[in-house]
Design a protein around this motif. Structure first.
Motif, PDB file in Angstrom:
ATOM      1  N   GLY A 203       4.402  -1.172  -8.131  1.00 62.31           N
ATOM      2  CA  GLY A 203       3.060  -1.716  -8.303  1.00 62.31           C
ATOM      3  C   GLY A 203       2.845  -2.839  -7.308  1.00 62.31           C
ATOM      4  O   GLY A 203       3.784  -3.578  -6.979  1.00 62.31           O
ATOM      5  N   PRO A 204       1.620  -3.013  -6.807  1.00 67.62           N
ATOM      6  CA  PRO A 204       1.364  -3.986  -5.737  1.00 67.62           C
ATOM      7  C   PRO A 204       1.678  -5.430  -6.102  1.00 67.62           C
ATOM      8  O   PRO A 204       2.178  -6.191  -5.278  1.00 67.62           O
ATOM      9  CB  PRO A 204      -0.131  -3.790  -5.436  1.00 67.62           C
ATOM     10  N   GLU A 205       1.400  -5.840  -7.340  1.00 66.22           N
ATOM     11  CA  GLU A 205       1.622  -7.245  -7.716  1.00 66.22           C
ATOM     12  C   GLU A 205       3.103  -7.574  -7.766  1.00 66.22           C
ATOM     13  O   GLU A 205       3.548  -8.600  -7.230  1.00 66.22           O
ATOM     14  CB  GLU A 205       0.958  -7.541  -9.065  1.00 66.22           C
ATOM     15  N   ALA A 206       3.890  -6.721  -8.430  1.00 64.62           N
ATOM     16  CA  ALA A 206       5.338  -6.956  -8.511  1.00 64.62           C
ATOM     17  C   ALA A 206       5.962  -6.891  -7.126  1.00 64.62           C
ATOM     18  O   ALA A 206       6.852  -7.694  -6.788  1.00 64.62           O
ATOM     19  CB  ALA A 206       5.980  -5.923  -9.433  1.00 64.62           C
ATOM     20  N   PHE A 207       5.495  -5.949  -6.318  1.00 70.60           N
ATOM     21  CA  PHE A 207       6.006  -5.809  -4.952  1.00 70.60           C
ATOM     22  C   PHE A 207       5.751  -7.087  -4.160  1.00 70.60           C
ATOM     23  O   PHE A 207       6.645  -7.608  -3.479  1.00 70.60           O
ATOM     24  CB  PHE A 207       5.331  -4.603  -4.293  1.00 70.60           C
ATOM     25  N   GLN A 208       4.556  -7.637  -4.281  1.00 71.19           N
ATOM     26  CA  GLN A 208       4.200  -8.850  -3.555  1.00 71.19           C
ATOM     27  C   GLN A 208       5.065 -10.034  -3.999  1.00 71.19           C
ATOM     28  O   GLN A 208       5.530 -10.824  -3.170  1.00 71.19           O
ATOM     29  CB  GLN A 208       2.714  -9.170  -3.757  1.00 71.19           C
ATOM     30  N   ARG A 209       5.298 -10.137  -5.310  1.00 76.18           N
ATOM     31  CA  ARG A 209       6.147 -11.237  -5.827  1.00 76.18           C
ATOM     32  C   ARG A 209       7.567 -11.136  -5.280  1.00 76.18           C
ATOM     33  O   ARG A 209       8.173 -12.131  -4.891  1.00 76.18           O
ATOM     34  CB  ARG A 209       6.166 -11.202  -7.364  1.00 76.18           C
ATOM     35  N   LEU A 210       8.081  -9.921  -5.266  1.00 74.91           N
ATOM     36  CA  LEU A 210       9.445  -9.720  -4.782  1.00 74.91           C
ATOM     37  C   LEU A 210       9.545  -9.967  -3.280  1.00 74.91           C
ATOM     38  O   LEU A 210      10.568 -10.453  -2.791  1.00 74.91           O
ATOM     39  CB  LEU A 210       9.923  -8.311  -5.131  1.00 74.91           C
ATOM     40  N   LEU A 211       8.484  -9.626  -2.538  1.00 73.60           N
ATOM     41  CA  LEU A 211       8.456  -9.940  -1.108  1.00 73.60           C
ATOM     42  C   LEU A 211       8.509 -11.440  -0.884  1.00 73.60           C
ATOM     43  O   LEU A 211       9.249 -11.937  -0.022  1.00 73.60           O
ATOM     44  CB  LEU A 211       7.176  -9.366  -0.473  1.00 73.60           C
ATOM     45  N   GLU A 212       7.727 -12.172  -1.672  1.00 72.73           N
ATOM     46  CA  GLU A 212       7.682 -13.628  -1.539  1.00 72.73           C
ATOM     47  C   GLU A 212       9.026 -14.260  -1.882  1.00 72.73           C
ATOM     48  O   GLU A 212       9.425 -15.266  -1.286  1.00 72.73           O
ATOM     49  CB  GLU A 212       6.575 -14.197  -2.440  1.00 72.73           C
ATOM     50  N   GLN A 214      11.787 -12.795  -1.415  1.00 68.63           N
ATOM     51  CA  GLN A 214      12.727 -12.146  -0.497  1.00 68.63           C
ATOM     52  C   GLN A 214      13.737 -11.262  -1.230  1.00 68.63           C
ATOM     53  O   GLN A 214      14.845 -11.027  -0.741  1.00 68.63           O
ATOM     54  CB  GLN A 214      13.447 -13.187   0.367  1.00 68.63           C
ATOM     55  N   ALA A 215      13.334 -10.801  -2.412  1.00 67.73           N
ATOM     56  CA  ALA A 215      14.154  -9.825  -3.133  1.00 67.73           C
ATOM     57  C   ALA A 215      13.895  -8.422  -2.590  1.00 67.73           C
ATOM     58  O   ALA A 215      14.671  -7.496  -2.831  1.00 67.73           O
ATOM     59  CB  ALA A 215      13.854  -9.859  -4.631  1.00 67.73           C
ATOM     60  N   VAL A 216      12.786  -8.259  -1.881  1.00 69.17           N
ATOM     61  CA  VAL A 216      12.492  -7.031  -1.149  1.00 69.17           C
ATOM     62  C   VAL A 216      12.115  -7.421   0.274  1.00 69.17           C
ATOM     63  O   VAL A 216      11.326  -8.332   0.491  1.00 69.17           O
ATOM     64  CB  VAL A 216      11.333  -6.232  -1.796  1.00 69.17           C
ATOM     65  N   GLU A 217      12.702  -6.732   1.225  1.00 70.64           N
ATOM     66  CA  GLU A 217      12.392  -6.979   2.627  1.00 70.64           C
ATOM     67  C   GLU A 217      12.080  -5.648   3.297  1.00 70.64           C
ATOM     68  O   GLU A 217      12.822  -4.671   3.150  1.00 70.64           O
ATOM     69  CB  GLU A 217      13.593  -7.638   3.319  1.00 70.64           C
ATOM     70  N   VAL A 218      10.958  -5.593   4.015  1.00 74.93           N
ATOM     71  CA  VAL A 218      10.583  -4.416   4.791  1.00 74.93           C
ATOM     72  C   VAL A 218      10.453  -4.869   6.235  1.00 74.93           C
ATOM     73  O   VAL A 218       9.610  -5.709   6.556  1.00 74.93           O
ATOM     74  CB  VAL A 218       9.256  -3.805   4.303  1.00 74.93           C
ATOM     75  N   ALA A 219      11.305  -4.337   7.110  1.00 79.20           N
ATOM     76  CA  ALA A 219      11.347  -4.863   8.476  1.00 79.20           C
ATOM     77  C   ALA A 219      11.767  -3.790   9.466  1.00 79.20           C
ATOM     78  O   ALA A 219      12.465  -2.831   9.098  1.00 79.20           O
ATOM     79  CB  ALA A 219      12.324  -6.035   8.541  1.00 79.20           C
ATOM     80  N   PRO A 220      11.369  -3.947  10.737  1.00 78.61           N
ATOM     81  CA  PRO A 220      11.835  -3.014  11.766  1.00 78.61           C
ATOM     82  C   PRO A 220      13.348  -3.134  11.943  1.00 78.61           C
ATOM     83  O   PRO A 220      13.937  -4.189  11.669  1.00 78.61           O
ATOM     84  CB  PRO A 220      11.113  -3.472  13.035  1.00 78.61           C
ATOM     85  N   LEU A 221      13.948  -2.080  12.420  1.00 81.97           N
ATOM     86  CA  LEU A 221      15.403  -2.049  12.574  1.00 81.97           C
ATOM     87  C   LEU A 221      15.911  -3.164  13.482  1.00 81.97           C
ATOM     88  O   LEU A 221      17.002  -3.704  13.251  1.00 81.97           O
ATOM     89  CB  LEU A 221      15.819  -0.678  13.131  1.00 81.97           C
ATOM     90  N   ALA A 222      15.128  -3.533  14.479  1.00 80.33           N
ATOM     91  CA  ALA A 222      15.549  -4.581  15.413  1.00 80.33           C
ATOM     92  C   ALA A 222      15.841  -5.898  14.701  1.00 80.33           C
ATOM     93  O   ALA A 222      16.647  -6.707  15.177  1.00 80.33           O
ATOM     94  CB  ALA A 222      14.477  -4.790  16.480  1.00 80.33           C
ATOM     95  N   TYR A 223      15.189  -6.127  13.546  1.00 83.23           N
ATOM     96  CA  TYR A 223      15.387  -7.363  12.789  1.00 83.23           C
ATOM     97  C   TYR A 223      16.750  -7.418  12.096  1.00 83.23           C
ATOM     98  O   TYR A 223      17.127  -8.461  11.558  1.00 83.23           O
ATOM     99  CB  TYR A 223      14.290  -7.530  11.731  1.00 83.23           C
ATOM    100  N   MET A 224      17.477  -6.313  12.089  1.00 86.41           N
ATOM    101  CA  MET A 224      18.763  -6.256  11.392  1.00 86.41           C
ATOM    102  C   MET A 224      19.913  -6.806  12.237  1.00 86.41           C
ATOM    103  O   MET A 224      20.977  -7.129  11.714  1.00 86.41           O
ATOM    104  CB  MET A 224      19.101  -4.812  10.997  1.00 86.41           C
ATOM    105  N   ARG A 225      19.704  -6.900  13.526  1.00 90.33           N
ATOM    106  CA  ARG A 225      20.792  -7.295  14.437  1.00 90.33           C
ATOM    107  C   ARG A 225      21.337  -8.680  14.075  1.00 90.33           C
ATOM    108  O   ARG A 225      20.580  -9.602  13.782  1.00 90.33           O
ATOM    109  CB  ARG A 225      20.287  -7.290  15.887  1.00 90.33           C
ATOM    110  N   GLY A 226      22.660  -8.793  14.074  1.00 89.64           N
ATOM    111  CA  GLY A 226      23.303 -10.078  13.850  1.00 89.64           C
ATOM    112  C   GLY A 226      23.419 -10.492  12.394  1.00 89.64           C
ATOM    113  O   GLY A 226      23.895 -11.584  12.100  1.00 89.64           O
TER     114      GLY A 226
END
Length: 324
Positions: A203-212, A214-226
């Motif tokens: 659900g959008p609200e729970a997803f947004q809370r978890l993003l804030e 940082q319990a959920v992270e959605v990022a391009p693969l390049a951000y994984m380096r290091g």
């Protein structure tokens, strides 16, 4: 030598089950008749199946198993019926009952997420059992959606502390620099399918809370380096578009208490200049390594519109590709 013609009888006592089994304007029964080349006649709740012995037996077993699925409250559709026919034809009628049997997760709207094919069940079982799982197959087989469902369950059960979803941002004809907006806005179109999958689960609200948080992270693969990702459920989507270096970099990000799922379709590689896919190489290198599972899905596991299954099957036949 001609096949023997036989007749089998089946009784359907429950009216609701009868209506669900037959479908609107008897479309489900017409499908079975067409697929197996047999005759099905109905009088009241009595069903008479006639024709070639093999076709009749297959239809009889398929109808019995479909009634069992209906009796436990699950729905059937043309894709599922065709899949049940395939299983019965292969001598695996007893396994038809496994379709849609176990609930994997429940979406925020209360919809049950279940495996709709045996291939999907193997995939989910592999994710449960192994630290690293590769899910290889065409579009519509549920590779990403089921992985996200498993990740959300793991987070809710506190098996992991966060979910990390990533994709390579392959530039299919467009340069990122020419797209409007800041870097996040530039890469968001590549990540949208991951946003959609986790949004549907949480659900959008729970997803947004978890993003804030940082319990959920959605990022391009390049951000994984290091980075080293501990206590995380990490999903790499569209992995066929990784280079060898990117795939090795990603696989070595795994930390303690983490689980990885890598999904991709090796027939849809968009890498420029004929570069070898990091996914293809990883499948060669890692086959047989303990605690790593490689699950292949095919057109039989496509659970989108039935035409998608037909399209995937046609392309598989045309290319004559080998399954991993």
């Amino acid at each position: 030598m001609e096949s023997t013609a036989i007749t089998r009888h089946l009784t359907v006592d429950d009216t609701d089950s009868f209506i669900t089994l037959f479908g609107i304007n008897d479309e489900n029964i017409e499908l079975i008749k067409k697929e197996l080349g047999i005759s099905i006649l109905v009088h009241g709740g009595d069903v008479t199946i006639s024709g070639d012995a093999k076709g009749v037996e297959t239809a009889y077993l398929t109808l019995q198993k479909l009634l069992e699925i209906i009796a436990r409250g699950d729905t059937i559709d043309k894709t599922r019926i065709r899949y049940a026919i395939d299983l019965a034809s292969e001598g695996n009628a007893d396994r038809i009952g496994e379709i849609m049997h176990d609930v994997i997760a429940i979406t925020w709207k209360g919809r049950q997420v279940k495996c709709k094919t045996l291939g999907q069940k193997r995939y989910v079982d592999a994710i449960k059992k192994n630290t690293c799982t590769f899910g290889i197959g065409p579009a519509g087989t549920g590779k990403t959606y089921l992985a996200v469902a498993m990740a959300v369950v793991a987070l809710k059960n506190k098996d992991v502390e966060r979910i990390v979803l990533t994709r390579p941002a392959v530039e299919a004809g467009e340069k990122l620099g020419f797209l409007p907006g800041d870097l996040q806005q530039k890469v968001d179109p590549y990540l949208r399918p991951l946003y959609d999958a986790i949004n549907e689960m949480m659900g959008p609200e729970a997803f947004q809370r978890l993003l804030e948080r940082q319990a959920v992270e959605v990022a391009p693969l390049a951000y994984m380096r290091g980075r080293t990702l501990n206590d995380a459920f990490i999903i790499l989507d569209e992995a066929q578009n990784t280079t060898s270096e990117q795939m090795k970099m990603f696989l070595t990000r795994m930390g303690m208490g983490s689980k990885m799922v890598i999904t991709g379709d090796i027939t849809q590689i968009d890498l420029p200049g004929g570069k070898k896919s990091g996914l293809v190489e990883a499948l060669e290198v890692l086959r047989g390594v303990e605690d790593i599972a490689i699950i292949s899905l095919s057109h039989k596991d496509v659970v989108r519109h039935e035409l998608v299954q037909a399209i995937v099957k046609a392309y598989e036949k045309h290319s004559g590709r080998k399954e991993f």
